[in-house]
Structure formats: C-alpha cells, structure tokens
Design an enzyme around this catalytic site. Structure first.
Site, PDB file in Angstrom:
ATOM      1  N   THR A 316       0.834  -1.206   0.000  1.00 11.48           N
ATOM      2  CA  THR A 316       0.000   0.000   0.000  1.00 11.48           C
ATOM      3  C   THR A 316       0.863   1.248   0.000  1.00 11.48           C
ATOM      4  OG1 THR A 316      -1.787  -1.131   1.192  1.00 11.48           O
ATOM      5  CG2 THR A 316      -1.782   1.272   1.261  1.00 11.48           C
ATOM      6  N   TRP A 319       2.633   1.510  -3.383  1.00 10.50           N
ATOM      7  CA  TRP A 319       1.688   1.910  -4.435  1.00 10.50           C
ATOM      8  C   TRP A 319       1.552   3.429  -4.487  1.00 10.50           C
ATOM      9  CZ3 TRP A 319      -2.850   4.705  -4.414  1.00 10.50           C
ATOM     10  CH2 TRP A 319      -3.631   4.648  -5.570  1.00 10.50           C
ATOM     11  N   HIS A 320       1.607   4.066  -3.320  1.00 11.41           N
ATOM     12  CA  HIS A 320       1.393   5.511  -3.277  1.00 11.41           C
ATOM     13  C   HIS A 320       2.553   6.296  -3.866  1.00 11.41           C
ATOM     14  CE1 HIS A 320      -2.051   4.682  -0.656  1.00 11.41           C
ATOM     15  NE2 HIS A 320      -2.427   5.910  -0.920  1.00 11.41           N
ATOM     16  N   GLY A 321       3.725   5.746  -3.896  1.00 11.51           N
ATOM     17  CA  GLY A 321       4.823   6.505  -4.486  1.00 11.51           C
ATOM     18  C   GLY A 321       6.157   5.812  -4.357  1.00 11.51           C
ATOM     19  N   PHE A 470       0.252   9.663  -8.131  1.00 14.92           N
ATOM     20  CA  PHE A 470       0.300   8.271  -7.683  1.00 14.92           C
ATOM     21  C   PHE A 470      -0.262   7.324  -8.752  1.00 14.92           C
ATOM     22  CE2 PHE A 470      -0.485  10.504  -3.470  1.00 14.92           C
ATOM     23  CZ  PHE A 470       0.846  10.742  -3.297  1.00 14.92           C
TER      24      PHE A 470
END
Length: 470
Positions: A316, A319-321, A470
């Site tokens: 998670t 995934w955001h960056g 993102f």
C-alpha cells in the site's frame, strides 16, 4: 486536464454532456465517452495515452485467451503473463529511478537515473486492468467480448486519473444498460459541486498553509507551526482526495454510472482498522480481494495473518509513491493494525481514547507522507515534540499561518470532516415541509458554492490534485 480547471468546467464537460444526451443508443454513447476519455487523458499526457491503450489491448487479449484455455495450467500461464506485463509497465515508469537511487545510496554507486516521467493515473488504470484479468481467471463469464466495452471501463474519464478504483463486474452491466434521468443528473451535479468546493475552498487553502510549514527552514519552524502544518496537511489530503472522489461519483451519475463510495468520514474512526474501512475504500478493497485473500488472509494461523497484513501495507505504501517515505507510511499503519489485533479489546473509555490515538497516529503518518525526504520528516517530528524555542522568524511564520481566512478555512475543514451531510440527506428524504425545504436549500447551497468556486478559480493559480502523482 483536471476537474477544477476552466477548460474542463466550461468546455469539455458541457460539450460531452450535451452530446451524450443527443446521441441515440447506448453503443453511440459508449463510443462518445471512450473518445472523450482518451481526449481527456491525452490533453495532459499526449504520448502516454498510447501506454493506456497498450494496457487496454493487453488486458483485453488476456481475457479472450483465458476463455479459450482448456486447462488450468494454461489459464494460470496467461494470467501470470498479464500480471507481469501490467506490473512490469507500472514498475518501469514508476519505480525504475527509485530502485536505482536506492542502489546508489546503499552501495555508494553512481548509476545514472533514467529521468522517466510518471504517467498520470497509471497506478489506477493498471490496478483496474489487473482486477479485470484476475476476475476473468476466476469466472470466465466476466470476459468482455467487445474491446470498446473494456476500453471504456479502463479509461472512463470521471475516475481515470485518481479513482475510485472501479472493478469491472461492478460496472459491466451499467456500460450496456445504464439509464439517465433528471433526478440522477441533478444529484450528480450537486455531488460534483460538493467535491469541487472541497478542493477549491478547503484543500487548496489548507494546502498552502501546509506548504509554508513543510518548506520552512529549521530556524523558522517551532512546535506551534509544526503542529499547525501537520493538521493542515491532514485536512488538505482528505478534502483534496475525497473531493476528487465526490466529483468522479457525481460525474458518473450525470452519465448514468453508479460508482461505489470511496470515503466515509475517516477522521471519526476509533481505530486504524476502522480508518482503513473509511479511507480510500476502493484501494483497501482491492488489496483485500487481490492480495490479502490470495496470500491466505486469516485462514492460515495468527502469525501468517499478521505477516499477510504487513505485506499488504508495505505494498500500500509503495503503491502511493516511489519513495521510502511512502513505504514507511504504509508500514506505520501496518504496525498499528497488527497491534490492534494483539491488544485486548476495551470498553467505552478505550473507544473514546481510540478516537484520539487514531487521529494522532494518522496525523503523524501523514507527516511522513507529505515530507519531501526522511530528513525533512525527521525535522518535523523533532520540532513537533521539542521545538519550544520561539524566535522572531518562527513568530513571523506563525503570523503568515494564522490569518482570518486560514483560521476560518481550518475551522470549516474540521466541521466538514464530521458526518453532517448524511444527516441532512436523511432528513431531506421525508415528505414534510421541513424535508422539502432541506432539498430546496441543498440545491440553492450548491448553486452558491459553485459561484464561489468559479470566483476562486478565476483568481487562483493551478493546483493539481495530490493523487495525480500516484
């Protein structure tokens, strides 16, 4: 192109909306929306629209091949290939330089970075393509035999850039059989205006306040400003992202689609587990269905369950960056999710304290999320808890932060973080005069908010949505 831009509000949306009402037949409307969605993406990413088309072709081909597979091993091979291609495409554009810079730092190397630009929304449309292929592997009746239908699902402009992440089987029937009516359209417009107001009237102002703090020097920053900056970013990211989701849901309703909710007032949560049931619901659901459960979920013992949760929150964050800040942010939440499983349940007092501790955990996590580097995050944390040396420079920063407009915006943001709108909607559903007055008042308020947004838009600089990167 962003929803909060003049080009979208006064040219793109009116033209596409009017054409959708004029063009007869669902097939014609679908082709219109597909062309409009590709143009919408190409407006800001003229080259990378080819990447999205490639994603559509890969996933459509994989779905058709899965239907033709006679053996499970063949289906597994096709699915694995599609997953590798999707994740490979995402990894090349999003994580190549992150991987190289991490190698350079770890081993004192000087490997040159590629400088590859990140295509807007790639994390969202990649996850939608992945979910489609995996769902077809699980149930072949979900296969799309018309590439226009799958292309519209992946590229549909309301949720293309920053979600919510839509699962194919949730909208497949709507693509073929959706209906529009004045009530649904009016409700969609009202929902869109609410989201636009969140973005322009709250998120942008609190964002400017947060920027002042997170870009301040050590000599300017003290405990007062650091806490104000952390709170402002907490408000900014919620109203920025939930505002986009509101606009996406509202636009969907205007064109006959019903997207699932993506936020449910997460700041009233009394635990981190509850927070993730209310925050970015579509992403949480995606990781649950396509990673956590396939890893074994909670079916393989306590240790394996907690390990699976740690893996999910690592992913998670990633995934955001492409930054260790995001990875640590994900693990930060994962640690507290695991702790909540291990600690005994409490009563009313524990729940009341849970609201406070949850807000604190989320706020500190967002400092990691917002900071440009681990060093910057460390400075913020240090000043939040030890920055009690007040100087003329820190006083000047505080004066810039505590203007009447800024204070009013923060107060409005705190108030709107509470579930007041659902209460108003509930009261407005009745048949009495009071309910009618609430319904009429809600539309009048929406019209007023829209005028405020237009005036704000005319006098403000471009400010893209946080989740675009993102």
């Amino acid at each position: 192109m962003v929803f909060s831009s003049a080009v979208f509000l006064f040219i793109f949306l009116p033209v596409v909306f009017l054409l959708s009402r004029v063009i007869p037949g669902i097939r014609g409307k679908n082709i219109l929306l597909l062309i409009a969605s590709l143009l919408f993406y190409a407006f800001g990413e003229p080259v990378y629209v080819l990447l999205m088309i490639a994603s559509i072709v890969i996933n459509f081909t994989a779905g058709r091949l899965l239907v033709l597979c006679r053996k499970k091993a063949q289906a597994q091979l096709v699915t694995a290939a599609a997953v590798v291609l999707n994740l490979g495409m995402l990894s090349v554009f999003k994580y190549t330089d992150f991987f190289l810079s991490s190698l350079n730092q770890a081993f004192s190397l000087e490997i040159p970075l590629t400088g590859i630009a990140l295509p807007v929304g790639i994390s969202f449309f990649t996850f939608q393509g992945l979910s489609y292929v995996i769902d077809v592997y699980r149930d072949r009746s979900l296969c799309a035999y018309n590439i226009v239908k799958l292309a519209l699902y992946i590229s549909l402009f309301p949720q293309l850039i920053a979600g919510p992440i839509v699962i194919y089987h949730d909208v497949a029937d709507q693509i073929d059989h959706r209906q529009t009516n004045p009530a649904l359209t009016a409700d969609g417009i009202r929902r869109f205006v609410i989201g636009l107001s969140k973005k322009l009237l709250i998120a942008n102002t609190t964002g400017r306040m947060a920027d002042l703090v997170f870009t301040a020097s050590a000599s300017q920053l003290d405990a007062r400003a650091a806490w104000i900056g952390a709170v402002c970013y907490m408000l900014q990211i919620y109203f920025d992202f939930s505002g986009y989701s509101d606009m996406a849901i509202g636009l969907g309703r205007m064109f006959g689609f019903q997207f699932l909710e993506n936020f449910q007032y997460p700041y009233i949560s009394s635990s981190i587990k509850e927070f993730w049931r209310r925050w970015h619901i579509s992403l949480s659901s995606w990781f649950r269905d396509y990673l956590y459960i396939p890893l074994g979920g909670n079916r393989k013992g306590k240790v394996r369950t907690e390990l699976n949760k740690a893996v999910v929150f690592f992913c998670t964050g990633l995934w955001h960056g492409a930054s260790w800040n995001f990875v640590l942010w994900g693990l930060w939440h994962g640690v507290f999710i695991i702790l909540e499983d291990l600690l005994p349940k409490g009563g009313k007092v524990r729940k009341a304290l849970g609201h406070v501790t949850t807000l604190l955990i989320v706020l500190l996590g967002f400092v990691l999320f917002r900071a440009d580097s681990l060093e910057s995050a460390g400075l913020m944390f240090s000043q939040m808890f030890t920055g009690f040396a007040f100087t003329l420079q820190s006083d000047a920063l505080l004066r810039d932060l505590l203007t009447p407009l800024n204070l009013a915006t923060v107060a409005l943001g705190v108030l709107c973080s509470l579930p007041l709108l659902p209460w108003v909607r509930y009261k407005a559903q009745g048949d009495g005069k009071g309910a009618l007055a609430l319904r009429v008042g809600s539309y009048a308020l929406s019209a007023g908010l829209y005028l405020l947004c237009v005036m704000n838009l005319a006098g403000s600089a471009f400010n893209p949505f946080i989740y675009f990167r993102f």
